[in-house]
Design an enzyme around this catalytic site. Structure first.
Site, PDB file in Angstrom:
ATOM      1  N   ASP A   1      -7.942  -7.312   0.477  1.00 27.23           N
ATOM      2  CA  ASP A   1      -7.011  -7.558   1.586  1.00 27.23           C
ATOM      3  C   ASP A   1      -7.662  -7.091   2.871  1.00 27.23           C
ATOM      4  O   ASP A   1      -8.539  -6.220   2.846  1.00 27.23           O
ATOM      5  CB  ASP A   1      -5.708  -6.781   1.388  1.00 27.23           C
ATOM      6  CG  ASP A   1      -5.856  -5.338   1.850  1.00 27.23           C
ATOM      7  OD1 ASP A   1      -5.404  -5.019   2.962  1.00 27.23           O
ATOM      8  OD2 ASP A   1      -6.467  -4.524   1.115  1.00 27.23           O
TER       9      ASP A   1
ATOM     10  N   ASP B   1       0.853  -1.182   0.000  1.00 28.82           N
ATOM     11  CA  ASP B   1       0.000   0.000   0.000  1.00 28.82           C
ATOM     12  C   ASP B   1       0.894   1.239   0.000  1.00 28.82           C
ATOM     13  O   ASP B   1       2.118   1.128   0.033  1.00 28.82           O
ATOM     14  CB  ASP B   1      -0.961  -0.025   1.185  1.00 28.82           C
ATOM     15  CG  ASP B   1      -0.232  -0.086   2.522  1.00 28.82           C
ATOM     16  OD1 ASP B   1       0.999   0.095   2.538  1.00 28.82           O
ATOM     17  OD2 ASP B   1      -0.900  -0.323   3.541  1.00 28.82           O
TER      18      ASP B   1
END
Length: 380
Positions: A270, A96
């Protein structure tokens, strides 16, 4: 024109929904979609070895840029040969941007056009994260899939604030693309924001699609809105994204939310949910959540989930796992974590088969009748 290192191949569309069966090709292997990605925040999925993750069929895991930037540092990981070598994982890794942690963990953050100034949550030192720095850190980490730096406004923020936020996120995405040093071996995804506003989601999608990213993430969900509100946002956002690119719904891990996302055409997910609740003894099962620490299971010598064929359920009983957790034995957390991760990875395998069989809606109904429906959309 860049030959993207991340490619999506559509294999089949489900007959009655927007669900799609496909695969994503990365520099570290190909994985099937839809796929749930276990989260390895600190370059490890808590209590699990790489071999265990591979056994359960996880072809990609997520690592967290913010945490690895602060500790041990992205330059150290680059010296180690990148994240794959550092953590001994030879399959795909997604990172991320670090943005969500800056907004959720850091104290006294200040957002400007240049980036975000904040206090390091570990030692209180002043830090600055810009779109360029977020890309630089991820280039050092060497992940297969990277995220653009974005702002993640709360779902119920006022319209005017969210509009300014998505426009800044689009400018940040453009700056990130220009700063990307490794476009040939790391794929950078744009992140669509816009809270619950359809016109702002459309504006954000249009901006990012025009930049031609190799994939697109849908951010700003699972942050307090209801399940129905999330579904509504997906209903009007997913069709705005290219069919030939991967679609990633960030931070979603409740089983019913995964299935509803797939129905609307999402490929990747996720969430820390499976390992976080496992540490408290909460297990996902075919019949809903089971808190194995409860006294009711002290003499229960059946598996956590009799319908599950994971390592934990094939070898250990509820009574034994409860004993380990009550005695604060780490092996208990390993067993519940493995089971929960396997449950979600295996759920996605069953969903993929339902797409092949064109019976995903029937699968959803059967699953929710037994597991339950999480209307609040809470991940906890």
């Amino acid at each position: 024109m860049i030959d993207f290192p991340i490619k999506y191949r559509l294999i089949k569309k489900e007959k009655y929904t927007g669900a799609r069966l496909g695969e994503i090709i990365t520099p570290h292997g190909t994985f099937p979609t839809p796929m749930f990605m276990p989260v390895g925040t600190q370059a490890t999925v808590k209590t699990q070895s790489p071999e265990e993750l591979q056994q359960m069929g996880s072809g990609i895991i997520l690592a967290n840029t913010y945490h690895l930037w602060l500790r041990p540092g992205d330059e150290l990981i680059a010296k180690a040969g990148g994240l794959h070598k550092f953590m001994n994982w030879d399959q795909a890794i997604l990172t991320d941007s670090g943005g969500f942690q800056v907004y959720s963990l850091a104290e006294k953050r200040d957002i400007s056009e240049e980036g975000v100034t904040f206090k390091n949550h570990l030692n209180g030192s002043k830090m600055f994260l810009s779109p360029e720095k977020a890309i630089s850190v991820q280039n050092n980490l060497g992940s297969d899939i990277m995220m653009s730096f974005d702002e993640c406004p709360q779902f119920y923020q006022p319209y005017d604030y969210v509009k300014k936020s998505i426009e800044r996120t689009s400018r940040w995405a453009e700056r990130g693309l220009k700063a990307h040093r490794r476009p040939h071996d790391q794929g950078l995804f744009g992140i669509v924001q816009g809270a619950g506003f359809e016109d702002l989601r459309r504006q954000s999608s249009h901006d990012l699609v025009s930049m031609d990213f190799p994939g697109y993430s849908i951010g700003g969900l699972a942050v307090g809105e209801t399940h129905e509100e999330m579904n509504a946002v997906l209903d009007f956002t997913v069709p705005l994204l290219p069919e030939n690119k991967p679609r990633y719904l960030m931070g979603v891990g409740a089983p019913d939310s995964l299935i509803d996302g797939v129905i609307r055409g999402v490929d990747m997910y996720d969430c820390v949910l499976p390992t976080r609740i496992a540490r408290n003894g909460t297990c996902m099962t075919s019949n809903g959540r089971l808190v194995v620490k409860n006294a009711a299971y002290a003499e229960d010598f059946s598996p956590i989930d009799p319908e599950c064929d994971c390592y934990t359920c094939k070898n250990y009983t509820r009574a034994y796992v409860r004993h380990l957790l009550k005695a604060d034995e780490t092996f208990g957390i390993r067993l519940t974590s493995y089971h929960n991760l396997y449950f979600l990875v295996n759920l996605m395998a069953r969903v993929r088969q339902a797409i092949v069989d064109d019976n995903l809606l029937e699968f959803r109904q059967d699953f929710i009748e037994k597991y339950g429906y999480n209307a609040s959309n809470r991940n906890f």
